[in-house]
Structures are given as C-alpha cells and as structure tokens.
Design an enzyme around this catalytic site. Structure first.
Site, PDB file in Angstrom:
ATOM      1  N   GLU A   1      -4.938  -1.104  12.501  1.00 35.60           N
ATOM      2  CA  GLU A   1      -5.987  -0.953  11.482  1.00 35.60           C
ATOM      3  C   GLU A   1      -6.361  -2.325  10.950  1.00 35.60           C
ATOM      4  OE1 GLU A   1      -4.423   1.282   8.251  1.00 35.60           O
ATOM      5  OE2 GLU A   1      -4.502   3.192   9.305  1.00 35.60           O
TER       6      GLU A   1
ATOM      7  N   HIS B   1       7.490  -0.066  -1.995  1.00 30.90           N
ATOM      8  CA  HIS B   1       6.981   1.277  -1.687  1.00 30.90           C
ATOM      9  C   HIS B   1       7.519   2.358  -2.620  1.00 30.90           C
ATOM     10  CE1 HIS B   1       5.093  -0.484   1.748  1.00 30.90           C
ATOM     11  NE2 HIS B   1       6.237  -0.947   2.175  1.00 30.90           N
TER      12      HIS B   1
ATOM     13  N   ARG C   1       2.485  18.143  -1.292  1.00 29.83           N
ATOM     14  CA  ARG C   1       3.490  18.648  -2.249  1.00 29.83           C
ATOM     15  C   ARG C   1       3.058  18.296  -3.660  1.00 29.83           C
ATOM     16  NH1 ARG C   1       5.370  13.506  -0.515  1.00 29.83           N
ATOM     17  NH2 ARG C   1       5.282  12.118  -2.312  1.00 29.83           N
TER      18      ARG C   1
HETATM   19  C1  MV4 Z   1      -2.004  -0.535   4.559  1.00 31.66           C
HETATM   20  C2  MV4 Z   1      -2.067  -1.656   3.720  1.00 31.66           C
HETATM   21  C3  MV4 Z   1      -3.043  -2.590   3.961  1.00 31.66           C
HETATM   22  N1  MV4 Z   1      -3.903  -2.423   4.985  1.00 31.66           N
HETATM   23  N2  MV4 Z   1      -2.880  -0.400   5.555  1.00 31.66           N
HETATM   24  C4  MV4 Z   1       2.096   1.226   2.908  1.00 31.66           C
HETATM   25  C5  MV4 Z   1       2.703   2.559   3.071  1.00 31.66           C
HETATM   26  C6  MV4 Z   1       1.766   3.378   3.877  1.00 31.66           C
HETATM   27  N3  MV4 Z   1       1.585   4.665   3.285  1.00 31.66           N
HETATM   28  C7  MV4 Z   1       0.497   2.612   3.933  1.00 31.66           C
HETATM   29  N4  MV4 Z   1       0.748   1.315   3.377  1.00 31.66           N
HETATM   30  C8  MV4 Z   1      -0.164   0.319   3.429  1.00 31.66           C
HETATM   31  N5  MV4 Z   1      -1.096   0.431   4.399  1.00 31.66           N
HETATM   32  C9  MV4 Z   1      -3.798  -1.341   5.757  1.00 31.66           C
HETATM   33  N6  MV4 Z   1      -4.648  -1.182   6.774  1.00 31.66           N
HETATM   34  C10 MV4 Z   1      -1.125  -1.773   2.690  1.00 31.66           C
HETATM   35  C11 MV4 Z   1      -0.172  -0.779   2.557  1.00 31.66           C
HETATM   36  C12 MV4 Z   1       0.762  -0.972   1.474  1.00 31.66           C
HETATM   37  C13 MV4 Z   1       0.828  -0.075   0.409  1.00 31.66           C
HETATM   38  C14 MV4 Z   1       0.021   1.040   0.345  1.00 31.66           C
HETATM   39  C15 MV4 Z   1       0.108   1.908  -0.711  1.00 31.66           C
HETATM   40  C16 MV4 Z   1       0.984   1.637  -1.743  1.00 31.66           C
HETATM   41  C17 MV4 Z   1       1.780   0.533  -1.709  1.00 31.66           C
HETATM   42  C18 MV4 Z   1       1.724  -0.329  -0.635  1.00 31.66           C
HETATM   43  C19 MV4 Z   1       2.542  -1.451  -0.621  1.00 31.66           C
HETATM   44  C20 MV4 Z   1       2.480  -2.291   0.432  1.00 31.66           C
HETATM   45  C21 MV4 Z   1       1.593  -2.059   1.489  1.00 31.66           C
END
Ligand code: MV4
Length: 520
Positions: free
Chosen positions: A208, A243, A300
C-alpha cells in the site's frame, strides 16, 4: 416493509468474558431486566464480574486457552443453564466466526454480527477487495498478494515510495513494514514474508501507499437484522503506544460535520457490503489533507465504546441486545450527532516510567473519582489481585463535558481524586499528557505518543496524588486537630459524644500512616 426476521426475546445472557467488559455488559443487562451469567477462570473466582452476576460458572484454569477460549464448552454451558444468548465482549472469542457458528448451531443467539460478516472482515485482503468493490476509499495500492520480489518491485514503482508492506492474514501492525525506497525492498520483502508465516501461518503480503503521520479515526456503526445500518459518529484514537490505544475521544477535534457525514457514509457502505448487523467499528487513517482510508473493521463492541455512548446518549450494549432480539433500530438512531466531548483513558497495571513494566499484585487501597461528568468502568475493587494472566487493563476512566477543554480539565480533576495503592498504574502518564501542549491543543497523530516517550518528552508531574505524604496532609491535619480537641474535652468535662467518630478518625489516621510509610 415485509420481512421475516424472527423476534426472539432474550431473558438470560451468558457473558463469555472477564474484567471490566463483563461488568459493563452485566450493567446493561440488569437495566433491561435480563439475567446475566458469567464464566470465570480460577484466578478470577473473586473477580468483580462474579460478585455482580446472577450466576457464575467455573470454566477452567488461568490460561485463556483452557478457560475463556473454550468455545465448545462455553456454548454447551449456555445450553445447560438455559441462556438465550452469549455476549462475547471484546478479545477472546469475540471475532471468531467459528464461535458465532457454534452458537447458531446450538440455537444460542450470538450478540454480534453473523459468522459470514466476521469472516468477510477477518481477512485483510478479502475485506480490501470487498471495500474497493463497494466504493469505500482504501489506501491506494495493490489488492492482491505479491507472489515474488519482482511483482513486489513492480507494484511499489506503480504506487510510488514510500510504501507499506502488510501481511494479508495480519492485523494490529504485525508483519507490517514501511519501505522508504527501492533499495530497502528486497530485505523487507523477505523479512515480511517470514514474519507473516511465523505469526499467521500464511506468508502472503501486499503493498500500500505509506500514509505519513495520519490520525486513527474510527466510526462506530450499528446494524439491525432488517438491513439498516447507521453511523454513530467518530472516535479519535491516535494516541497509541505500540498499537495499544491509550486515550480515546469523541468527537475528533479535526472532524467537522461534513467530514463526519462522509466518513459515516463510507463506514455504513462498508458494513452494508458484508450484510453487517449489531455493533461494529470501521477504522480509518485520516491524513493531513483530510483524505481518509478504510483500514479494517472490528466486528465487536470495542474497549472505547463509552466515549460514543457519552456523546450520543445511546447505550451500545443495550442496543446490541435489542438488535440481537430482532428489534429494528428505533428513531433515536436517525442522524445521530455528537453532543459535547468525551475522553477515555485506559488504566493499566503498568509502570509508565519503567518502560511499562507489568505491575501485578494486590490493590491495597482504591478510591475512584466521582462527581459531575465522571464515569468509571472498572473490573477490579479494593482488595483485588491483579494477575499476570490477562490484559493488564484495570479500568477505564471516562469523562464528559461541554467541550474538549472542559473535558480535559475534568479528566485532570478526576485523576487527582483517584488513588490506587499496592500496584503501579499508567495514571502518571495521563497527568503528563494533560500537561503536554501538543496533546492539549489536539495536534495528534498515530506516532505522537511513541515519539514523545522515546524523546523523553513526557515527565512525571508533581502532584499531591503522586505522593502519599502530600496527599494525606489534610487528613493528617484533621486527625491531629481532632485528637487535640478530644483531649481538651476529656480533660475539662464529661466524655465527648463523638467517641465512635474518634475511633474511626483514629483508624483512618493509622491507615494513612501505614500507607505513607513515614509514620509509626
Ligand atoms: C498503515 C499506516 C500507514 N500507511 N498503512 C497499523 C495497524 C494496522 N491496523 C494498520 N496500521 C497502519 N497501517 C499505511 N498504508 C500506519 C499504520 C499504523 C497505525 C494505524 C492505526 C493506528 C495506529 C497505528 C500505529 C502505527 C502504524
């Protein structure tokens, strides 16, 4: 509309969970006149859910696998005790489609979405595909697993660096890798695949566009069994540590009515695409330009649901029960808008100044905050033993006020009233955050907390509640004054009528002295 959804009255619910969420569900049930039964593992036999439930059934020893994850045994128990439904809470069996199927096959109502909806949202690649087909904005990128390095390199060039490699079977950030440029792709690709294989037993990965410094904003949805899905607005969850959410708010300070409507419509579309019913949450990344991207759906009730409850006035647990019974969503679900501002902090039994080291043990003294706009969802009480077996979250402190500024001031006040002794907690971290200008101004992103912790920007705040000696000063002064007065009275006249009070003050004073450790 003529539909054929069977109405099934729920009279008794088995709660397949523990701690604060089991307590939260019991409260919802009891206000509806529904009986609540709980299961408990050996170390949880004296837990708050057991004390508040109408029935409590032992389910096994401490390890979750041998207790709270015993799906078949739990469904059998529900049948045996005549429960009509099972509420899975969060974690444990809550997002296992197989468990929802076991319930269905046994004629027990699973209080949550259908197994098909759980399955559809459970695979990240599959849900991405469905969301793209439904017109829900997702992060730009390939939606297919990348068979080899060449395919990955080609995809990365098309998307444009920086890119993000993710495990198809993953979630929660495991197996996820940011790749700043082409030279880093080969090593990251190999590492991500083996990490994905080790963590999920599936080594497929996909790419992505990397979204820089976004916010994590999620939309609460609720669906009924008649095909209606509504949005209940957003929660701002950017303050996370590795996270793990730490602070959640509703509404988000950067989401106005127009963005709220558009994100709500996207979330409703996402849920409707999988035939979603019951409570669910669509997670989005919100970037600096105000563009948002669907990440995943949590099928949930979530930990942070109370902030939505406080700004919407809707009891989400009770709504879950009603829709599970086959009731259509009522008029209170029409065009829900947030009122005021709510903030939740998660109280963990961890020492924030010792790299969040677990701090199990007995809660020797506990005084919850109270007063206007304060809600405590706790799974423990004074005397509880905090074990090492489960998530170390003790409670959630949630406040509501007319606006964010007032809500943060109220949170500060509530944290000052709170006393926990015997174990360390994350309370001092919240005090430090409340003193932080970036947090105060609402200028948040998903990396902010980790950055501030790594840079040592969050410091212990000198506060009376951090120090037993200082916090007890007024109490000690009162004990001394009373003691003095009592002596004068006995010296000059008949016994004081306050004898019983005097002995209680004495007890309080001695207890204070023991806690402080500096008096004997
Ligand atoms: C991402 C992102 C930046 N760009 N995808 C982290 C867990 C997973 N559910 C998706 N996550 C992320 N995906 C792209 N393309 C940054 C994160 C991310 C994040 C997302 C939500 C809440 C906290 C986070 C902490 C670090 C990275």
């Amino acid at each position: 509309m003529a539909d054929h959804v069977p109405r099934k009255r729920i009279r008794k619910v088995l709660i397949a969970n523990r701690g604060e969420i089991a307590v939260r569900i019991l409260r919802g049930l009891h206000e509806m006149g529904i009986r609540g039964a709980v299961i408990y593992s050996e170390p949880d036999r004296l837990g708050l859910p057991v004390l508040l439930a109408d029935e409590a059934w032992p389910i096994g020893p401490a390890p979750s696998r041998e207790s709270y994850l015993r799906g078949e045994a739990i469904v059998e128990l529900a049948v045996k005790i005549g429960a009509d439904a099972i509420h899975p809470g969060y974690g444990f069996l809550s997002e296992r489609a197989g468990f929802a199927r076991l319930c269905r096959d046994a004629g027990i109502t699973f209080i949550g979405p259908s197994p098909e909806a759980i399955d559809a949202m459970g695979s990240k690649v599959e849900s991405r595909r469905l969301m793209i087909a439904a017109g829900v904005p997702v992060v730009p990128g390939g939606k297919d697993p990348l068979p080899d390095l060449d395919a990955a390199a080609a995809a990365a060039e098309t998307i444009g660096y920086p890119v993000m490699l993710k495990a198809a079977a993953g979630g929660g950030g495991k197996g996820m890798r940011m790749i700043p440029s082409a030279s880093e792709l080969p090593s990251s690709y190999r590492a991500a695949r083996s990490e994905a294989a080790a963590s999920f037993g599936d080594d497929s990965v996909y790419l992505e566009k990397y979204i820089e410094n976004p916010r994590h904003v999620e939309i609460q949805v609720m669906g009924d069994l008649h095909g209606r899905v509504v949005s209940l607005g957003e929660r701002e969850c950017s303050l996370q540590r590795r996270h793990q959410k730490v602070v959640e708010e509703a509404p988000s300070s950067v989401v106005g009515p127009d963005l709220r409507r558009r994100m709500g419509e996207a979330a409703v579309k996402a849920a409707a695409a999988v035939g979603y019913s019951n409570a669910g949450t669509c997670e989005f990344l919100l970037d600096r330009n105000g563009d948002f991207y669907f990440l995943e759906m949590n099928t949930r009730l979530q930990v942070e649901h109370p902030v939505t409850e406080l700004v919407t006035g809707i009891d989400l647990v009770q709504a879950q029960i009603r829709v599970a019974e086959g009731e259509p969503l009522g008029p209170e679900f029409d065009d829900v808008q947030p009122n005021g501002h709510a903030v939740e902090v998660r109280l963990y039994a961890e020492d924030p100044w010792q790299r969040f080291a677990p701090s199990p043990g007995r809660i020797e003294m506990l005084r919850w905050p109270d007063g206007p706009g304060v809600r405590v969802d706790a799974g423990v009480y004074e005397g509880s033993e905090v074990s090492i077996y489960y998530d170390p979250m003790l409670a959630k402190l949630i406040v509501w006020a007319a606006d964010r500024e007032r809500a943060l001031n109220r949170l500060d006040r509530a944290l000052s009233e709170l006393r926990v002794e015997g174990i360390r907690t994350t309370v001092p971290l919240f005090k430090a955050l409340l003193a932080d200008p970036d947090f105060r101004s609402g200028n948040l992103d998903i990396g902010m907390l980790d950055r501030k912790l790594a840079a040592g920007e969050l410091h212990p705040v000198a506060d009376a509640s951090d120090s037993n000696e200082l916090a007890d000063l007024p109490l000690i002064a009162a004990v001394l004054a009373h003691h003095d007065l009592a002596h004068r009275q006995t010296a000059t006249g008949p016994a004081t009528p306050a004898a019983s009070h005097r002995s209680r003050w004495g007890t309080a004073g001695r207890r204070g002295a023991v806690r402080g450790g500096s008096w004997s």
